[in-house]
Design an enzyme around this catalytic site. Structure first.
Site, PDB file in Angstrom:
ATOM      1  NE  ARG A 181      25.372 -16.501 -15.106  1.00  0.00           N
ATOM      2  CZ  ARG A 181      24.528 -17.345 -15.682  1.00  0.00           C
ATOM      3  NH1 ARG A 181      24.628 -18.646 -15.443  1.00  0.00           N
ATOM      4  NH2 ARG A 181      23.583 -16.912 -16.487  1.00  0.00           N
ATOM      5  CG  HIS A 182      28.480 -10.044 -14.448  1.00  0.00           C
ATOM      6  ND1 HIS A 182      28.790  -9.076 -13.517  1.00  0.00           N
ATOM      7  CD2 HIS A 182      29.527 -10.077 -15.310  1.00  0.00           C
ATOM      8  CE1 HIS A 182      29.962  -8.548 -13.802  1.00  0.00           C
ATOM      9  NE2 HIS A 182      30.431  -9.144 -14.881  1.00  0.00           N
ATOM     10  CB  VAL A 183      23.791 -14.516 -11.803  1.00  0.00           C
ATOM     11  CG1 VAL A 183      24.495 -14.944 -10.519  1.00  0.00           C
ATOM     12  CG2 VAL A 183      22.419 -15.183 -11.923  1.00  0.00           C
TER      13      VAL A 183
END
Length: 343
Positions: free
Chosen positions: A167-169
């Site tokens: 995930r983009h995190v």
């Protein structure tokens, strides 16, 4: 006149018609023979030895079952041969499978660094190698509140292992909330190339073949959409002059508010996290070498990834990262790098 029979011990014989069937008359030392022994209850020494040997085999089998944590192999083969059986239902599940190490991997992918290509490769690999690929539909929320961090970490930690979560995190500290810290991987790229990729992505989308790329930024004016990137830089448009608009360090620094402030503190914390928690941080411009390293370090996830990536039949599924657009003049790239460097 007949003479009465005398009992050997003296006196009249209590059994005038002879010894009762099945044994001697009752008396001292003869009580065991009051009830006749049935033929099938009579044991020879050989029968006794057979019973003891059977009991010993059963005990050894039970001990082997407990020590090995499950039924012997021959019982499993027998079940497969006979079909459905209640044996395992009565004796518990088979032993758990041996998990590879590491069995928990997080790819907190940085935007516009080829992550879409890598995720598509992972989808192919997860079917091929049987690991659990956990993806997220949330793409624009990289900074999380404490409760959001706890909830996300809880959901990730309960996934079936081995898993790879992506995930983009920004970096998440699992141990802070009592979880097992997974192994992290990531890929970054040249900051100017990343800036250019984002610049044209906002205007025209990417290779996904959207019929109307205008939906990506519907409020963007037409003249701004087709604005030359060199003019954007020279005229100091906010998109081309704000160094905090697009950054990388928080993906390695973490969720602390200071991680979003370009400076020495965020940089040093990012370096510390990379050394302690990241197995590999690759560079997109050297993607083939990165995939080769991932194949060596994490074979249970990435075995064969380089062959899939280079396979001409897979190019439509996993297109090469990049873009076809004009680049800023070389004399404009140095100022760009100066304000892109902090993040």
């Amino acid at each position: 006149m007949k003479k009465k029979q005398q009992h050997p011990g003296g006196g009249a014989d209590p059994w005038p018609h002879g010894t009762p069937l099945g044994g001697a008359p009752p008396g001292l030392g003869s009580w065991k023979r009051r009830v006749p022994l049935l033929p099938f209850l009579r044991f020879s020494l050989r029968d006794y030895g057979f019973c003891m040997a059977t009991l010993l085999v059963f005990c050894l089998g039970s001990l082997f079952y407990q020590l090995s944590g499950g039924p012997p192999r021959f019982l499993l083969d027998l079940r497969q041969y006979l079909g459905n059986s209640t044996y395992l239902d009565d004796h518990g599940p088979p032993p758990s499978k041996v998990l590879p190490f590491p069995s928990q991997v997080v790819y907190n992918r940085v935007g516009k660094c080829g992550s879409r290509t890598v995720v598509l490769l992972l989808r192919i690999l997860s079917e091929k190698h049987g690991f659990n690929l956990v993806t997220s539909d949330i793409h624009n929320k990289t900074r999380l509140t404490k409760n959001e961090q706890m909830e996300l970490i809880k959901n990730i930690s309960t996934a079936e292992q081995p898993y790879l979560f992506t995930r983009h995190v920004h970096f998440l500290n699992f141990s802070r909330f009592g979880g097992d810290q997974p192994v992290y991987i990531n890929i970054i790229r040249d900051p100017v190339n990343r800036f250019l990729s984002n610049y044209f992505f906002r205007r025209f989308g990417d290779w996904r073949g959207e019929q109307n790329h205008m939906i990506r930024t519907p409020s963007m004016r037409q003249e701004e959409r087709y604005l030359d990137i060199n003019e954007c830089i020279l005229e100091n448009y906010p998109e081309c002059s704000n160094p905090r608009l697009f950054y990388i360090i928080p993906y390695f620094c973490g969720q602390h508010p200071r991680c979003r402030e370009p400076g020495e503190w965020a940089l040093e914390r990012a370096k510390l996290n990379v050394n302690e928690n990241f197995l590999l941080v690759g560079i997109l411009e050297e993607l083939e070498d990165v995939l080769l390293l991932l194949e060596r370090f994490l074979p249970h996830y990435f075995k064969g990834v380089l062959s899939i990536y280079k396979d001409p039949d897979q190019q439509e599924v996993c297109p090469l990262p990049g873009f076809k657009a004009s680049r800023p003049h070389s004399q404009l790239q140095s100022p760009q790098r100066s304000w892109l460097a902090p993040g």
